[in-house]
Scaffold this motif. Structure first.
Motif, PDB file in Angstrom:
ATOM      1  N   VAL A  37       0.758  -1.548  -0.716  1.00  0.00           N
ATOM      2  CA  VAL A  37      -0.320   0.161  -0.013  1.00  0.00           C
ATOM      3  C   VAL A  37       1.107   0.879   0.023  1.00  0.00           C
ATOM      4  N   ALA A  38       1.987   1.440   1.129  1.00  0.00           N
ATOM      5  CA  ALA A  38       2.421   2.304   0.648  1.00  0.00           C
ATOM      6  C   ALA A  38       3.447   2.988  -0.714  1.00  0.00           C
ATOM      7  N   ARG A  39       4.582   1.329  -1.386  1.00  0.00           N
ATOM      8  CA  ARG A  39       4.912   2.146  -2.205  1.00  0.00           C
ATOM      9  C   ARG A  39       3.643   2.201  -3.378  1.00  0.00           C
ATOM     10  N   GLU A  40       2.641   2.186  -3.817  1.00  0.00           N
ATOM     11  CA  GLU A  40       1.289   1.803  -4.750  1.00  0.00           C
ATOM     12  C   GLU A  40       0.837   3.296  -4.300  1.00  0.00           C
ATOM     13  N   VAL A  41       1.379   4.134  -2.707  1.00  0.00           N
ATOM     14  CA  VAL A  41       0.198   5.619  -2.700  1.00  0.00           C
ATOM     15  C   VAL A  41       1.454   6.267  -3.282  1.00  0.00           C
ATOM     16  N   ILE A  42       3.108   5.947  -3.161  1.00  0.00           N
ATOM     17  CA  ILE A  42       3.984   6.428  -3.273  1.00  0.00           C
ATOM     18  C   ILE A  42       4.134   6.730  -5.059  1.00  0.00           C
ATOM     19  N   ALA A  53      10.466  12.467  -8.014  1.00  0.00           N
ATOM     20  CA  ALA A  53      11.399  11.204  -8.394  1.00  0.00           C
ATOM     21  C   ALA A  53      10.855   9.770  -7.749  1.00  0.00           C
ATOM     22  N   VAL A  54      11.352   8.592  -7.567  1.00  0.00           N
ATOM     23  CA  VAL A  54      10.142   7.788  -6.853  1.00  0.00           C
ATOM     24  C   VAL A  54      11.406   6.482  -6.828  1.00  0.00           C
ATOM     25  N   ASP A  55      11.757   6.304  -6.281  1.00  0.00           N
ATOM     26  CA  ASP A  55      12.408   4.907  -5.401  1.00  0.00           C
ATOM     27  C   ASP A  55      12.483   3.967  -4.559  1.00  0.00           C
ATOM     28  N   VAL A  56      11.644   2.993  -4.383  1.00  0.00           N
ATOM     29  CA  VAL A  56      11.647   2.184  -3.834  1.00  0.00           C
ATOM     30  C   VAL A  56      12.314   0.628  -4.040  1.00  0.00           C
ATOM     31  N   GLY A  57      12.610   0.390  -2.872  1.00  0.00           N
ATOM     32  CA  GLY A  57      13.247  -1.299  -2.472  1.00  0.00           C
ATOM     33  C   GLY A  57      12.522  -1.732  -1.705  1.00  0.00           C
ATOM     34  N   PHE A  77      14.259  -2.322   1.591  1.00  0.00           N
ATOM     35  CA  PHE A  77      15.086  -1.545   2.944  1.00  0.00           C
ATOM     36  C   PHE A  77      14.342  -0.599   3.265  1.00  0.00           C
ATOM     37  N   GLY A  78      14.158   0.489   2.061  1.00  0.00           N
ATOM     38  CA  GLY A  78      13.504   1.776   1.904  1.00  0.00           C
ATOM     39  C   GLY A  78      12.994   2.920   0.997  1.00  0.00           C
ATOM     40  N   ASN A  79      12.905   3.143   0.998  1.00  0.00           N
ATOM     41  CA  ASN A  79      12.114   4.444  -0.252  1.00  0.00           C
ATOM     42  C   ASN A  79      11.698   5.607  -0.250  1.00  0.00           C
ATOM     43  N   THR A  80      12.501   6.064  -1.542  1.00  0.00           N
ATOM     44  CA  THR A  80      12.868   7.765  -1.137  1.00  0.00           C
ATOM     45  C   THR A  80      11.729   8.031  -2.225  1.00  0.00           C
ATOM     46  N   ALA A  81      11.494   9.582  -1.953  1.00  0.00           N
ATOM     47  CA  ALA A  81      10.688  10.143  -3.367  1.00  0.00           C
ATOM     48  C   ALA A  81      10.751  11.832  -3.386  1.00  0.00           C
ATOM     49  N   GLU A  82      10.822  12.464  -3.857  1.00  0.00           N
ATOM     50  CA  GLU A  82      11.271  13.938  -4.770  1.00  0.00           C
ATOM     51  C   GLU A  82       9.935  14.317  -5.238  1.00  0.00           C
ATOM     52  N   GLY A  83       9.709  15.676  -5.042  1.00  0.00           N
ATOM     53  CA  GLY A  83       8.895  16.385  -5.158  1.00  0.00           C
ATOM     54  C   GLY A  83       8.644  18.268  -4.538  1.00  0.00           C
TER      55      GLY A  83
END
Length: 84
Positions: free
Chosen positions: A24-29, A36-40, A42-48
């Motif tokens: 769910v968290a990945r889908e939201v992001i 920019a979105v980077d999902v993995g 052990f951690g996820n990063t997004a910018e905007g």
């Protein structure tokens, strides 16, 4: 325009299969209007832009907790001019 970077993880972890709260968290992001979105695993990063990131963080917290997350760790950084 202020730009933000958010880094987050949801718990509990499951190394065999992504738990519902992580999906769910990945889908939201991934569906948010972010640059920019980077999902993995052990951690996820997004910018905007600030509004888009803060809106996504609100949805991320509400939806991942509703999907069973017992902990959401996040860090939000203000990006400097031209920083990526």
């Amino acid at each position: 325009m202020v730009r933000l970077r958010v880094e987050f993880t949801t718990e509990p972890f499951d190394l065999d299969e992504a738990p519902a709260h992580a999906v769910v968290a990945r889908e939201v992001i991934q569906s948010a209007e972010l640059d920019a979105v980077d999902v993995g695993p052990f951690g996820n990063t997004a910018e905007g832009g600030a509004d888009a990131v803060l809106t996504a963080v609100d949805a991320l917290l509400r939806q991942s907790l509703a999907a069973g997350a017992t902990r959401v760790s996040l860090q939000v950084n203000v990006l400097g001019e031209g920083e990526k």
